[in-house]
Write an enzyme that holds these catalytic residues in place. Sequence first.
Site, PDB file in Angstrom:
ATOM      1  N   ASN A   7     -27.528  -5.274 127.793  1.00 51.52           N
ATOM      2  CA  ASN A   7     -27.377  -4.313 126.694  1.00 51.52           C
ATOM      3  C   ASN A   7     -27.475  -2.916 127.280  1.00 51.52           C
ATOM      4  OD1 ASN A   7     -27.556  -2.699 124.447  1.00 51.52           O
ATOM      5  ND2 ASN A   7     -29.556  -3.462 123.770  1.00 51.52           N
ATOM      6  N   LYS A   9     -27.129  -0.135 125.816  1.00 50.73           N
ATOM      7  CA  LYS A   9     -27.624   0.888 124.880  1.00 50.73           C
ATOM      8  C   LYS A   9     -26.716   2.128 124.977  1.00 50.73           C
ATOM      9  CE  LYS A   9     -32.116  -1.218 125.168  1.00 50.73           C
ATOM     10  NZ  LYS A   9     -33.549  -1.126 125.026  1.00 50.73           N
ATOM     11  N   HIS A  85     -31.038  -4.891 116.510  1.00 50.72           N
ATOM     12  CA  HIS A  85     -31.895  -4.501 117.636  1.00 50.72           C
ATOM     13  C   HIS A  85     -33.023  -3.627 117.094  1.00 50.72           C
ATOM     14  CE1 HIS A  85     -33.306  -2.647 121.315  1.00 50.72           C
ATOM     15  NE2 HIS A  85     -32.735  -3.658 121.958  1.00 50.72           N
ATOM     16  N   GLU A  87     -34.233  -0.968 118.022  1.00 47.99           N
ATOM     17  CA  GLU A  87     -33.934   0.469 117.988  1.00 47.99           C
ATOM     18  C   GLU A  87     -33.094   0.830 116.763  1.00 47.99           C
ATOM     19  OE1 GLU A  87     -32.442   0.427 121.960  1.00 47.99           O
ATOM     20  OE2 GLU A  87     -34.494   0.151 122.681  1.00 47.99           O
ATOM     21  N   GLU A 152     -37.318 -10.150 120.993  1.00 47.21           N
ATOM     22  CA  GLU A 152     -37.662  -8.984 121.812  1.00 47.21           C
ATOM     23  C   GLU A 152     -38.892  -8.303 121.218  1.00 47.21           C
ATOM     24  OE1 GLU A 152     -34.057  -7.224 124.067  1.00 47.21           O
ATOM     25  OE2 GLU A 152     -33.990  -6.450 122.050  1.00 47.21           O
ATOM     26  N   GLY A 158     -38.460  -1.686 127.484  1.00 47.47           N
ATOM     27  CA  GLY A 158     -38.482  -0.479 128.315  1.00 47.47           C
ATOM     28  C   GLY A 158     -39.862  -0.069 128.792  1.00 47.47           C
ATOM     29  N   SER A 194     -38.144  -5.907 129.143  1.00 47.13           N
ATOM     30  CA  SER A 194     -38.586  -5.718 130.526  1.00 47.13           C
ATOM     31  C   SER A 194     -38.283  -6.904 131.451  1.00 47.13           C
ATOM     32  CB  SER A 194     -40.077  -5.372 130.564  1.00 47.13           C
ATOM     33  OG  SER A 194     -40.301  -4.119 129.937  1.00 47.13           O
TER      34      SER A 194
HETATM   35  P1  13P Z   1     -35.373  -3.428 128.636  1.00 45.81           P
HETATM   36  O1  13P Z   1     -34.833  -4.603 129.427  1.00 45.81           O
HETATM   37  O2  13P Z   1     -34.959  -2.095 129.193  1.00 45.81           O
HETATM   38  O3  13P Z   1     -36.844  -3.566 128.396  1.00 45.81           O
HETATM   39  O4  13P Z   1     -34.664  -3.489 127.191  1.00 45.81           O
HETATM   40  C1  13P Z   1     -34.651  -4.668 126.495  1.00 45.81           C
HETATM   41  C2  13P Z   1     -33.728  -4.524 125.363  1.00 45.81           C
HETATM   42  O5  13P Z   1     -33.980  -3.800 124.423  1.00 45.81           O
HETATM   43  C3  13P Z   1     -32.454  -5.285 125.425  1.00 45.81           C
HETATM   44  O6  13P Z   1     -31.824  -5.314 124.193  1.00 45.81           O
END
Ligand code: 13P
Length: 232
Positions: A7, A9, A85, A87, A152, A158, A194
């Site tokens: 992803n 983002k 997601h 976010e 997640e 992150g 992560s």
């Molecule tokens: P990270 O792998 O950067 O922690 O992000 C996970 C994520 O949100 C994937 O959709």
Amino acid sequence: MKIIVGNWKMNGDNEDKEILLKALKNLRTKNEVVVCLPFTLIYGNNHGITIGAQDISEHDNGAYTGDISGQMLKDADVKYVIVGHSERRLYHNETNTIVKTKAMAAIKNGIVPIICIGETSEEKNTGRTNSVVKKMLLESIPGQGEYIVAYEPRWAIGSGKTPTEDEIKAVFETIHKALHNIGRDDVALLYGGSVNGKNAKQIMNIPHVDGVLVGGASLKSDTFLPIIKSID
Ligand code: 13P
């Protein structure tokens, strides 16, 4: 077969895409690899790599400035789309109901939605992980059609932090059981938060984990390829 989804983002440009997809093309793997790109990067030469999007409108077409429909994604040869997601839930106020409608819009257009669920650190610290995740799951999934569920934990995204193996095992058991109870043993389950080249294999060996959803580490081949190779 395991599923490894990147992803991106709101990151990356055409040059980054070209470099990563070429590296993926040269990699032999028995698993499925998907890269969910920002909308602007979806069109163009994808070197045969399976492409996903990161959001979809719940509407078919019309006066929804800035939105992208399932038909448009299908036209761009998108196979998967991330919905709900954390976010988007956080910054765009997406509720379980909206997420479910988006998942249905994807299915209607022959695109497989990757439905994201996960608890906040506050919910985890008050011992509510399993109940929160189960509620999010049951309210976000459509009644029929092919979909994937990605667990997640918000606090793991992150942050460089991941749940313990036992914690992941417990949540995946909860998700698996809830889906089993509605006759959906066929749904693939991903872990995200992560994931890196060092922890991917261990996470993937946990029962009911069918793949991973990778954020930061999916942007460059030197961090994404080791994840894919470690799982093969
Ligand atoms: P990270 O792998 O950067 O922690 O992000 C996970 C994520 O949100 C994937 O959709």
